[in-house]
Design a protein around this motif. Sequence first.
Motif, PDB file in Angstrom:
ATOM      1  N   LEU A 207      21.829 -21.608  20.277  1.00 14.92           N
ATOM      2  CA  LEU A 207      22.382 -21.140  21.554  1.00 14.92           C
ATOM      3  C   LEU A 207      21.378 -20.245  22.278  1.00 14.92           C
ATOM      4  CD1 LEU A 207      24.981 -21.254  23.246  1.00 14.92           C
ATOM      5  CD2 LEU A 207      25.762 -19.214  22.018  1.00 14.92           C
ATOM      6  N   THR A 208      20.731 -19.355  21.527  1.00 16.60           N
ATOM      7  CA  THR A 208      19.727 -18.472  22.119  1.00 16.60           C
ATOM      8  C   THR A 208      18.586 -19.285  22.722  1.00 16.60           C
ATOM      9  OG1 THR A 208      20.234 -16.714  20.543  1.00 16.60           O
ATOM     10  CG2 THR A 208      18.090 -16.613  21.633  1.00 16.60           C
ATOM     11  N   GLU A 209      18.135 -20.309  22.000  1.00 10.67           N
ATOM     12  CA  GLU A 209      17.043 -21.153  22.505  1.00 10.67           C
ATOM     13  C   GLU A 209      17.443 -21.860  23.790  1.00 10.67           C
ATOM     14  OE1 GLU A 209      14.240 -24.953  21.128  1.00 10.67           O
ATOM     15  OE2 GLU A 209      15.482 -23.910  19.641  1.00 10.67           O
ATOM     16  N   LEU A 210      18.679 -22.376  23.846  1.00 12.06           N
ATOM     17  CA  LEU A 210      19.128 -23.071  25.047  1.00 12.06           C
ATOM     18  C   LEU A 210      19.189 -22.137  26.253  1.00 12.06           C
ATOM     19  CD1 LEU A 210      21.951 -25.403  23.657  1.00 12.06           C
ATOM     20  CD2 LEU A 210      19.738 -26.094  24.590  1.00 12.06           C
ATOM     21  N   PHE A 211      19.662 -20.908  26.049  1.00 14.84           N
ATOM     22  CA  PHE A 211      19.718 -19.971  27.163  1.00 14.84           C
ATOM     23  C   PHE A 211      18.323 -19.575  27.624  1.00 14.84           C
ATOM     24  CE2 PHE A 211      24.218 -19.537  26.283  1.00 14.84           C
ATOM     25  CZ  PHE A 211      24.743 -19.282  27.535  1.00 14.84           C
ATOM     26  N   ASP A 219      26.900 -24.249  35.584  1.00 12.47           N
ATOM     27  CA  ASP A 219      28.266 -23.831  35.911  1.00 12.47           C
ATOM     28  C   ASP A 219      29.194 -24.089  34.726  1.00 12.47           C
ATOM     29  OD1 ASP A 219      27.479 -23.083  38.426  1.00 12.47           O
ATOM     30  OD2 ASP A 219      28.051 -24.992  39.360  1.00 12.47           O
ATOM     31  N   GLY A 220      30.104 -23.150  34.484  1.00  7.94           N
ATOM     32  CA  GLY A 220      31.091 -23.332  33.425  1.00  7.94           C
ATOM     33  C   GLY A 220      30.614 -22.899  32.059  1.00  7.94           C
ATOM     34  N   ILE A 221      29.436 -22.287  31.976  1.00  4.21           N
ATOM     35  CA  ILE A 221      28.876 -21.857  30.697  1.00  4.21           C
ATOM     36  C   ILE A 221      28.832 -20.332  30.652  1.00  4.21           C
ATOM     37  CG2 ILE A 221      26.842 -21.841  29.218  1.00  4.21           C
ATOM     38  CD1 ILE A 221      28.251 -24.508  29.243  1.00  4.21           C
ATOM     39  N   SER A 222      29.497 -19.748  29.645  1.00  5.88           N
ATOM     40  CA  SER A 222      29.492 -18.301  29.451  1.00  5.88           C
ATOM     41  C   SER A 222      28.877 -17.983  28.093  1.00  5.88           C
ATOM     42  CB  SER A 222      30.915 -17.737  29.502  1.00  5.88           C
ATOM     43  OG  SER A 222      30.955 -16.405  28.998  1.00  5.88           O
ATOM     44  N   ARG A 223      27.802 -17.209  28.119  1.00  3.16           N
ATOM     45  CA  ARG A 223      27.135 -16.861  26.866  1.00  3.16           C
ATOM     46  C   ARG A 223      28.052 -16.041  25.957  1.00  3.16           C
ATOM     47  NH1 ARG A 223      20.979 -14.789  26.265  1.00  3.16           N
ATOM     48  NH2 ARG A 223      20.932 -14.535  24.022  1.00  3.16           N
ATOM     49  N   GLU A 224      28.769 -15.075  26.531  1.00  2.00           N
ATOM     50  CA  GLU A 224      29.622 -14.204  25.728  1.00  2.00           C
ATOM     51  C   GLU A 224      30.717 -14.999  25.025  1.00  2.00           C
ATOM     52  OE1 GLU A 224      28.706 -13.674  28.863  1.00  2.00           O
ATOM     53  OE2 GLU A 224      27.257 -12.074  28.448  1.00  2.00           O
ATOM     54  N   ILE A 225      31.334 -15.930  25.737  1.00  2.00           N
ATOM     55  CA  ILE A 225      32.399 -16.742  25.146  1.00  2.00           C
ATOM     56  C   ILE A 225      31.848 -17.624  24.036  1.00  2.00           C
ATOM     57  CG2 ILE A 225      33.984 -18.653  25.606  1.00  2.00           C
ATOM     58  CD1 ILE A 225      34.548 -17.412  28.329  1.00  2.00           C
ATOM     59  N   LEU A 226      30.687 -18.226  24.258  1.00  4.48           N
ATOM     60  CA  LEU A 226      30.101 -19.110  23.250  1.00  4.48           C
ATOM     61  C   LEU A 226      29.664 -18.338  22.008  1.00  4.48           C
ATOM     62  CD1 LEU A 226      28.058 -21.483  25.575  1.00  4.48           C
ATOM     63  CD2 LEU A 226      29.940 -22.155  24.057  1.00  4.48           C
ATOM     64  N   VAL A 227      29.143 -17.128  22.198  1.00  3.74           N
ATOM     65  CA  VAL A 227      28.743 -16.313  21.039  1.00  3.74           C
ATOM     66  C   VAL A 227      29.959 -15.990  20.179  1.00  3.74           C
ATOM     67  CG1 VAL A 227      27.923 -14.029  20.343  1.00  3.74           C
ATOM     68  CG2 VAL A 227      26.651 -15.341  22.047  1.00  3.74           C
ATOM     69  N   GLN A 228      31.051 -15.543  20.814  1.00  2.00           N
ATOM     70  CA  GLN A 228      32.261 -15.199  20.065  1.00  2.00           C
ATOM     71  C   GLN A 228      32.867 -16.440  19.400  1.00  2.00           C
ATOM     72  OE1 GLN A 228      33.460 -11.970  19.562  1.00  2.00           O
ATOM     73  NE2 GLN A 228      31.429 -11.573  20.414  1.00  2.00           N
ATOM     74  N   THR A 229      32.841 -17.561  20.094  1.00  4.99           N
ATOM     75  CA  THR A 229      33.332 -18.815  19.506  1.00  4.99           C
ATOM     76  C   THR A 229      32.521 -19.175  18.275  1.00  4.99           C
ATOM     77  OG1 THR A 229      34.029 -19.604  21.684  1.00  4.99           O
ATOM     78  CG2 THR A 229      33.788 -21.255  19.951  1.00  4.99           C
ATOM     79  N   SER A 230      31.208 -19.021  18.355  1.00  6.89           N
ATOM     80  CA  SER A 230      30.331 -19.335  17.227  1.00  6.89           C
ATOM     81  C   SER A 230      30.664 -18.479  16.011  1.00  6.89           C
ATOM     82  CB  SER A 230      28.863 -19.109  17.622  1.00  6.89           C
ATOM     83  OG  SER A 230      28.508 -19.871  18.749  1.00  6.89           O
ATOM     84  N   ILE A 231      30.881 -17.193  16.242  1.00 10.95           N
ATOM     85  CA  ILE A 231      31.111 -16.257  15.138  1.00 10.95           C
ATOM     86  C   ILE A 231      32.423 -16.550  14.423  1.00 10.95           C
ATOM     87  CG2 ILE A 231      31.570 -13.835  14.566  1.00 10.95           C
ATOM     88  CD1 ILE A 231      29.609 -13.111  16.873  1.00 10.95           C
ATOM     89  N   TYR A 232      33.487 -16.850  15.174  1.00  7.66           N
ATOM     90  CA  TYR A 232      34.829 -16.916  14.579  1.00  7.66           C
ATOM     91  C   TYR A 232      35.326 -18.338  14.321  1.00  7.66           C
ATOM     92  CZ  TYR A 232      35.222 -11.948  15.603  1.00  7.66           C
ATOM     93  OH  TYR A 232      35.031 -10.592  15.636  1.00  7.66           O
ATOM     94  N   HIS A 233      34.561 -19.382  14.688  1.00  7.60           N
ATOM     95  CA  HIS A 233      35.129 -20.736  14.661  1.00  7.60           C
ATOM     96  C   HIS A 233      35.465 -21.236  13.259  1.00  7.60           C
ATOM     97  CE1 HIS A 233      31.077 -22.028  13.513  1.00  7.60           C
ATOM     98  NE2 HIS A 233      31.556 -23.240  13.284  1.00  7.60           N
ATOM     99  N   LEU A 274      41.142 -12.116  20.180  1.00  5.47           N
ATOM    100  CA  LEU A 274      40.142 -12.656  21.098  1.00  5.47           C
ATOM    101  C   LEU A 274      40.832 -13.287  22.301  1.00  5.47           C
ATOM    102  CD1 LEU A 274      37.682 -14.295  18.544  1.00  5.47           C
ATOM    103  CD2 LEU A 274      37.586 -12.012  19.539  1.00  5.47           C
ATOM    104  N   GLU A 275      40.106 -13.395  23.402  1.00  4.76           N
ATOM    105  CA  GLU A 275      40.697 -13.931  24.629  1.00  4.76           C
ATOM    106  C   GLU A 275      41.049 -15.408  24.472  1.00  4.76           C
ATOM    107  OE1 GLU A 275      37.659 -15.091  27.852  1.00  4.76           O
ATOM    108  OE2 GLU A 275      36.822 -13.247  26.983  1.00  4.76           O
ATOM    109  N   ARG A 276      41.928 -15.873  25.324  1.00  2.00           N
ATOM    110  CA  ARG A 276      42.527 -17.202  25.182  1.00  2.00           C
ATOM    111  C   ARG A 276      41.497 -18.328  25.261  1.00  2.00           C
ATOM    112  NH1 ARG A 276      47.398 -18.822  24.569  1.00  2.00           N
ATOM    113  NH2 ARG A 276      48.196 -20.833  25.305  1.00  2.00           N
ATOM    114  N   SER A 277      40.485 -18.192  26.112  1.00  2.00           N
ATOM    115  CA  SER A 277      39.484 -19.260  26.233  1.00  2.00           C
ATOM    116  C   SER A 277      38.735 -19.463  24.917  1.00  2.00           C
ATOM    117  CB  SER A 277      38.515 -18.938  27.367  1.00  2.00           C
ATOM    118  OG  SER A 277      37.888 -17.671  27.140  1.00  2.00           O
TER     119      SER A 277
END
Length: 370
Positions: A207-211, A219-233, A274-277
């Motif tokens: 994810l870091t490399e892609l950013f 559009d539609g891409i949030s780094r914070e949401i993806l980081v949290q999703t990665s950690i807890y998935h 965590l938030e709904r998204s």
Amino acid sequence: MLTSDSREIPSIAEGASIAEAIKKMLENDSFVLQVINNAEEPVGWLHGLDILRTFVKEPGMNRIMESGIRVFIKPIAEDDYLEEEAGLSAICLWAEKREHNPPYFLTRKGKSGIFTTYGLLRVALEERDRERELRKESKVQLATLRHSQEELEMALGNLIVDPEVVARLKSIPEYRDEYDSATGKIKITGIIKEGVYRHVINILRLLTELFMKGLKAVDGISREILVQTSIYHDVGKVQPHLEVGDMVDPKEAFEPGQYHAFRSASLARKVYQLERSIVYLIQYHHHPDGELPSDFPRGLLPMHRLFRLLDGLSAGITRRGSRISLAVRGAIVQVREESAHPIYNRCLELDLHSGRVEVKPLEQRVETNY
């Protein structure tokens, strides 16, 4: 160090005549003789050139000295040629073949010379020194690379601020396996301790490399949401206890991915709040686009597609040692995956907005941006 194939120098008694010395040299095809005493102990050595100089100085040799050299000329043969850029092993092979011939050589570029053992030794020492320098440089580069990787992993690991989450992820193993198409079973070939934690770290690295390559502009891409999703998935994942060598049916030994996805989403919502998204992305990360429920937020589709891709790529890195190259072109993510298992080798192109996926073999690259 002398080896068993070193050529032994012929010997001659110190009281021998010049004629005997010349005969010995001719018989042994040697310019050099070792001189020994009555006890057969070496006392010196004799070189043919010294004998030749003695004859040149003799007045009676004038008639012979005025004769032409044509009769003595040896025509240049194919084995006289030595490649100018030849390596050490090729030079040694050339010298061995010419063991009984004078050490004259000629290159294809017209350069000629006399081959000497000290010249060969010099080349060997130079190559050894170059090899040592390369090894030293490689060790430094490897140490630097390891240090950089450790720093990166520490930085990514620090994103997981809850020590209980870290402990939970590290407690879940992953397995390496080999699939038997005849039986449909897998053989466990390795156990990856802290496997899910390594899996999460690898997702964060991708994810870091892609950013860094421009994903943040999509559009539609949030780094914070993806980081949290990665950690807890995978925080709710449960793995069976297996040993190396076990043969199991993966459908029986491992629960379907959707099960732990739902458990992880439940923990993300009820325990970690965590938030709904993020909960949506975790809950459906094992659902392809066509299996998503009708109420799945369409605004999350680009991140859902991206996270499913990264989840699979990280599994390849963690479990199969895959090498991944990434590129970003607008909303399109391009992937080149090389694995020890050729079945997983591929070039992939994913359009995050439309969901279009194109997969080709490695030799047919989707783009030239890798």
